[in-house]
Design an enzyme around this catalytic site. Sequence first.
Site, PDB file in Angstrom:
ATOM      1  N   GLY A 169      -9.277  61.564  51.192  1.00 11.23           N
ATOM      2  CA  GLY A 169      -9.135  60.195  51.676  1.00 11.23           C
ATOM      3  C   GLY A 169      -8.736  60.144  53.136  1.00 11.23           C
ATOM      4  O   GLY A 169      -7.765  60.777  53.544  1.00 11.23           O
ATOM      5  N   GLY A 205      -7.941  57.299  54.881  1.00 11.10           N
ATOM      6  CA  GLY A 205      -7.259  56.056  55.233  1.00 11.10           C
ATOM      7  C   GLY A 205      -6.001  56.365  56.031  1.00 11.10           C
ATOM      8  O   GLY A 205      -5.848  57.445  56.597  1.00 11.10           O
ATOM      9  N   PHE A 206      -5.086  55.415  56.063  1.00 12.39           N
ATOM     10  CA  PHE A 206      -3.881  55.628  56.853  1.00 12.39           C
ATOM     11  C   PHE A 206      -3.085  56.835  56.346  1.00 12.39           C
ATOM     12  O   PHE A 206      -2.603  57.643  57.133  1.00 12.39           O
ATOM     13  CB  PHE A 206      -3.000  54.373  56.819  1.00 12.39           C
ATOM     14  CG  PHE A 206      -3.551  53.243  57.637  1.00 12.39           C
ATOM     15  CD1 PHE A 206      -3.565  53.328  59.020  1.00 12.39           C
ATOM     16  CD2 PHE A 206      -4.068  52.109  57.037  1.00 12.39           C
ATOM     17  CE1 PHE A 206      -4.080  52.289  59.798  1.00 12.39           C
ATOM     18  CE2 PHE A 206      -4.580  51.063  57.799  1.00 12.39           C
ATOM     19  CZ  PHE A 206      -4.583  51.152  59.176  1.00 12.39           C
ATOM     20  N   GLY A 207      -2.959  56.980  55.013  1.00 11.87           N
ATOM     21  CA  GLY A 207      -2.181  58.092  54.471  1.00 11.87           C
ATOM     22  C   GLY A 207      -2.800  59.438  54.811  1.00 11.87           C
ATOM     23  O   GLY A 207      -2.159  60.317  55.405  1.00 11.87           O
ATOM     24  N   VAL A 238     -15.191  63.105  45.870  1.00 10.84           N
ATOM     25  CA  VAL A 238     -14.552  64.009  44.918  1.00 10.84           C
ATOM     26  C   VAL A 238     -14.735  63.459  43.518  1.00 10.84           C
ATOM     27  O   VAL A 238     -14.401  62.306  43.242  1.00 10.84           O
ATOM     28  CB  VAL A 238     -13.054  64.169  45.239  1.00 10.84           C
ATOM     29  CG1 VAL A 238     -12.366  64.991  44.149  1.00 10.84           C
ATOM     30  CG2 VAL A 238     -12.881  64.835  46.599  1.00 10.84           C
ATOM     31  N   GLU A 268      -5.554  35.131  54.677  1.00  7.46           N
ATOM     32  CA  GLU A 268      -6.365  35.346  55.889  1.00  7.46           C
ATOM     33  C   GLU A 268      -7.787  34.818  55.704  1.00  7.46           C
ATOM     34  O   GLU A 268      -8.332  34.147  56.584  1.00  7.46           O
ATOM     35  CB  GLU A 268      -6.453  36.846  56.207  1.00  7.46           C
ATOM     36  CG  GLU A 268      -5.171  37.433  56.763  1.00  7.46           C
ATOM     37  CD  GLU A 268      -5.106  38.946  56.614  1.00  7.46           C
ATOM     38  OE1 GLU A 268      -5.994  39.547  55.964  1.00  7.46           O
ATOM     39  OE2 GLU A 268      -4.149  39.542  57.142  1.00  7.46           O
ATOM     40  N   ASP A 294      -1.557  54.032  48.651  1.00  6.52           N
ATOM     41  CA  ASP A 294      -1.703  53.053  47.576  1.00  6.52           C
ATOM     42  C   ASP A 294      -1.792  53.694  46.189  1.00  6.52           C
ATOM     43  O   ASP A 294      -1.602  53.014  45.179  1.00  6.52           O
ATOM     44  CB  ASP A 294      -2.965  52.203  47.793  1.00  6.52           C
ATOM     45  CG  ASP A 294      -2.812  51.241  48.961  1.00  6.52           C
ATOM     46  OD1 ASP A 294      -1.748  51.246  49.596  1.00  6.52           O
ATOM     47  OD2 ASP A 294      -3.757  50.483  49.221  1.00  6.52           O
ATOM     48  N   ALA A 333      -0.067  49.571  55.148  1.00  4.86           N
ATOM     49  CA  ALA A 333      -0.367  50.667  56.060  1.00  4.86           C
ATOM     50  C   ALA A 333       0.884  51.443  56.506  1.00  4.86           C
ATOM     51  O   ALA A 333       0.854  52.683  56.506  1.00  4.86           O
ATOM     52  CB  ALA A 333      -1.139  50.135  57.275  1.00  4.86           C
TER      53      ALA A 333
END
Lengths: 425, 425
Positions: B13, B15-17, B81, B173, B302, B317
């Site tokens: 992944g 993403g931010f992590g 994966v 939003e 997450d 995030a």
Amino acid sequence: MQSQQKPHVVIIGGGFGGLWAARALAGSAVRVSLIDKVNHHLFQPLLYQVATAGLSMPDIAAPLRHILRNQANATVLLGEVSEIDHARRQVRCTDGNALDYDYLIVASGARHAYFGHDEWAAHAPGLKTLDDALVIRRQVLTAFERAEAEPDAARRAAWLNFVVIGGGPTGVELAGTLAEIARHTLRREFRRVDPATARVMLVEAGPRVLAALPAELSVKAEKQLQRLGVEVLTGRAVTTVDADGIALGEERIAARSVLWAAGVAASPLGRQLGAPLDKAGRVLVQDDLSLAGQPEIFVIGDLASKQQDGRPLPGVAPVAKQMGTHAARTILARLRGQPARPFRYSDVGSLATIGRMAAVADLGRIRLSGILAWWFWLFVHIFFLIGFRSRLIVLINWAWSYWTYQRHARIIVGQQPATPEDRSA
Amino acid sequence: MQSQQKPHVVIIGGGFGGLWAARALAGSAVRVSLIDKVNHHLFQPLLYQVATAGLSMPDIAAPLRHILRNQANATVLLGEVSEIDHARRQVRCTDGNALDYDYLIVASGARHAYFGHDEWAAHAPGLKTLDDALVIRRQVLTAFERAEAEPDAARRAAWLNFVVIGGGPTGVELAGTLAEIARHTLRREFRRVDPATARVMLVEAGPRVLAALPAELSVKAEKQLQRLGVEVLTGRAVTTVDADGIALGEERIAARSVLWAAGVAASPLGRQLGAPLDKAGRVLVQDDLSLAGQPEIFVIGDLASKQQDGRPLPGVAPVAKQMGTHAARTILARLRGQPARPFRYSDVGSLATIGRMAAVADLGRIRLSGILAWWFWLFVHIFFLIGFRSRLIVLINWAWSYWTYQRHARIIVGQQPATPEDRSA
């Protein structure tokens, strides 16, 4: 309502021809309806930049209704015309809507075509719409990703072989830009493969690339392509395109990425007009661009077949724009009871870009190539970009790409990246 | 090769992590492989801007391998994966590739989820990926186009009704921006309908929007939403979503555009780790973010279920970034024989934007709302945008949108616009 009494001009297609026709009718005592399958006008000369991740979609496209928002007599409709009933003077759309017209301007253009080899379409995408550009972008970027993940050397090489079929302006632009991506943009970003080892081949059945330009400029274009790293294969006709690559007669070239820039066919709407067509399916128009026996129908742009000085007019933006303006003015003249004038294309010259700092230009007496032609090309294209903010953003993007070799739009969207198995399915 | 001897850290992944974990391993004596299904890191907090045509894709996304190009110990792989074999310490991908790991960081995040109503997915798209954003953009822009073409008044109204389900940050939003589009962006562009008559409804089952923020800010957010033209329906649970709209118990609301922002489910990879899950399918992690009995596996972002001070850490995030950095440092500490430290989230506050000049912020002692919160939100988001050129372009785009109310990315791509019949198919 008084406005209901005004003659209704229906325009099919919001490309250069249709949009210029609509604009030329601004402020006149007619109602204008512009129908397109998509919601945007596309600056097609820069579409290859979206396909090769140099520009984003909104850089070269703007909503038609935004462009025409201040033209009070124009209505923009999103819809696909399925039927032109010229006897009843009615246009019908796939969503069931119908429009009666007093005048009809058909500017539905052309699609890429495979000349009787429709089975090649699955393996060699063409480039006419933004959707096409996203498909090509995905395929090209994914190919480098697959190469990085592929343990087998032969399969890896096939992922790094790129074939562009067709040596016209689009094919030349795609091949030149692919070479730049492989040699510069992706440098240092891969760990297992070297993108610079990618082969980019440009295949042209005729004797030279850019056949519409003088032979001297074709030679210069080929040299510039070779300098950028493109293998130019002229005089070689493609005989097979499949999941594994292409064949040029006896010779097979393994390539996972094959792009089609070899030809277009006129919009099928041309066949519904009851008018004679040329071999390419384009509609033969009269001197004023209307149809013989149907003075209320005009056909313009890539769908029109028109000779001038014994040569067919090319399918380029300046021709379409001038035709659009002429058709609109002819309608207005008729409404005033004035005679129609014949259309005459005022040649603005031909330009083709090849890649970074490489282009050729034929401006009649002046012929340019190399850096000077490239700057001229850049200036002309940014100047003609439709719309408000795009020019500034495109200029910034270009300046950025130029100095860094980076291409900011390297984003793969759409279906999940193809596995080798998917590809042959 | 010596580098083959170095411990191999596989990160699933980008993403931010996952990306922050990879970066925290730069320069260390480990090999890092980062696998993602897509080729880009996505700045998810601004994804709603792509869905609502305010930003283009490359403004908020950059290729992972470009971001990590200078980190010599990191390899980026495009792949999905399919299997984590924790007994053999191996990760396998759908394309047949397998990677052995010494350490594994699972950061595969969450998808939106329909809580047992998977049939709603076809009628109410959610927003997690760029593909999702293009689907929503197409649906919203096409709805106004369909309204313009629709002769029947009731059907026309249904095309101009927009329902957003879920009053969290994404729902707020989306609803605020849709109201702005209807009231300002599209003004004067349509001839048959007035976009300002569109209804935008925000449905939330709980008693208030932005439930993660203090109640006082929820009240302010609701007022700001109403001022922008959004109908806020709190305490109303959706019982049906179909092609014609939604039902809230007995009441039916006809709406062609329904957007889903009501919930997420953890990535299914969490189930393959042999570790206990919480009710939402997230993996229960230990204090150092590793798994009980499997100290070589870390779960972050997450997908991780972690309590702090008696409350679960939110899926935002800053939590993911801090977890990524912590997991990487823990691995490096172990390799040096040092003990692992417990993870502790350092709270940076909460922010939610609502629309033009409207936002709320909870910064601990300071709570902001309205214009001041909006400027703070804008500053923070542009500051944290990953990557090189995006900030400048995003700032220009934003300034342009701000002064003109225009949204430059109003380009519909993807499948042809849905006809009423398609929609119910």
